[in-house]
Design a protein around this motif. Structure first.
Motif, PDB file in Angstrom:
ATOM      1  N   ARG A 119       0.828  -1.210   0.000  1.00  0.00           N
ATOM      2  CA  ARG A 119       0.000   0.000   0.000  1.00  0.00           C
ATOM      3  C   ARG A 119       0.859   1.256   0.000  1.00  0.00           C
ATOM      4  O   ARG A 119       0.527   2.248  -0.656  1.00  0.00           O
ATOM      5  N   ALA A 138       0.833   4.119  -2.815  1.00  0.00           N
ATOM      6  CA  ALA A 138       0.586   5.507  -2.420  1.00  0.00           C
ATOM      7  C   ALA A 138       1.673   6.430  -2.958  1.00  0.00           C
ATOM      8  O   ALA A 138       1.392   7.540  -3.417  1.00  0.00           O
ATOM      9  N   ASP A 149       1.148   7.052  -6.560  1.00  0.00           N
ATOM     10  CA  ASP A 149       0.079   8.027  -6.773  1.00  0.00           C
ATOM     11  C   ASP A 149       0.550   9.444  -6.460  1.00  0.00           C
ATOM     12  O   ASP A 149       0.121  10.407  -7.105  1.00  0.00           O
ATOM     13  N   ARG A 170      -4.665  -0.183  -3.608  1.00  0.00           N
ATOM     14  CA  ARG A 170      -5.328   1.122  -3.485  1.00  0.00           C
ATOM     15  C   ARG A 170      -6.732   0.953  -2.919  1.00  0.00           C
ATOM     16  O   ARG A 170      -7.183   1.744  -2.085  1.00  0.00           O
TER      17      ARG A 170
END
Length: 286
Positions: free
Chosen positions: A194, A198, A201, A262
């Motif tokens: 994760r 992240a 992103d 996500r």
């Protein structure tokens, strides 16, 4: 310098124009740590540490953040090779533009003389237009409209030299790390996966400015044509570019794995990081 040359933190700070506080911070985050300890317990920087400091300062001078610099150096990527790769891409684009200019001049000459350009001239110009950008640009244009691509180009230009490193170094390295975790059987809900998703992103926002359409287009380009978007990317950690059908399937599987990460983050599903203690110790002082 001799092989035994070492520096205490104050001396190295003075020589490099940094503060002792900065060097202590870089030590704490694992970016640059003194690797020798004296009989009295004092920590000293070696010549190898000084060489790494030089690389850190050089990359910081290009506008890169500390996290990106750490990825560059820890992944064993030679900054000089990256600069040369970047230069080669620029020269390739300039060569393609020069070809386009010459063919457009021939078309202009034909039209100025009142003659209809031949089919071969038109075809040559079209081929030159298609080759004016590097493969990454062409791949992105397949997934973005003109306005979206302009947003991406403007944001990339604002990032300066850092844009090249983010695309060619940090982003591919994040994917490689995610691939290794997936191959080890780590579920998408794991905190390590994760965190990687992240960070990807976060980089996406740097280039898209938060535009959801641009972000979706860039992500789809990475999913369908990772080799073009970043030649440094090795799909699935296999050591090969995403060229064959099997490698392309492995790449799409990784992209789906990251999407599940996500979703897990958005819904609050959490699998503890089994290596969390080791991660904490990574930047700690011995």
């Amino acid at each position: 310098m001799t092989a035994s040359t070492t520096w205490k933190v104050g001396r190295l700070a003075e020589a490099s124009g940094l503060t002792v506080r900065t060097l202590h911070h870089w030590d704490a985050i694992g970016l640059l740590s003194p690797s020798r300890r004296t009989a009295g317990g004092h920590r000293e920087y070696t010549e190898d540490d000084a060489a790494r400091l030089y690389q850190v300062l050089a990359l910081r001078g290009l506008g890169l953040g500390l996290e990106t610099i750490a990825v560059c150096l820890d992944s064993g990527i030679d900054p000089l090779r990256l600069v040369r790769d970047h230069l080669a891409g620029v020269e390739e684009s300039l060569s393609a533009l020069e070809t386009l200019r010459e063919r457009l001049r021939r078309l202009e000459a034909s039209l100025s003389a009142g003659a209809e350009p031949g089919a071969s001239d038109l075809l040559a110009a079209l081929e030159a237009i298609g080759g004016t950008g590097p493969s990454a640009e062409q791949a992105l244009r397949r997934h973005l409209d003109a306005d979206q691509f302009q947003v991406l180009a403007t944001r990339g230009a604002a990032l300066g030299p850092a844009a090249h490193y983010l695309l060619r170094v940090e982003w591919p390295e994040l994917y490689r790390r995610a691939a290794r975790l997936r191959e080890a059987g780590v579920p998408a809900t794991d905190r390590r996966v994760r965190r990687l998703a992240a960070r990807m992103d976060e980089l996406g926002v740097l280039f898209s400015g938060g535009d959801a359409g641009v972000s979706a287009g860039v992500r789809e380009a990475w999913r369908t044509d990772p080799e073009a978007v970043s030649g440094a990317l090795e799909a699935g950690g296999s050591g090969h570019a995403a060229g064959t059908d099997a490698e392309a399937d492995a790449w799409r599987g990784l992209a789906d794995h990251l999407d599940r990460a996500r979703t897990a983050a958005a819904t609050g599903i959490d699998t503890p990081d089994q290596n969390q203690g080791a991660d904490r110790n990574r930047g700690a002082r011995p």
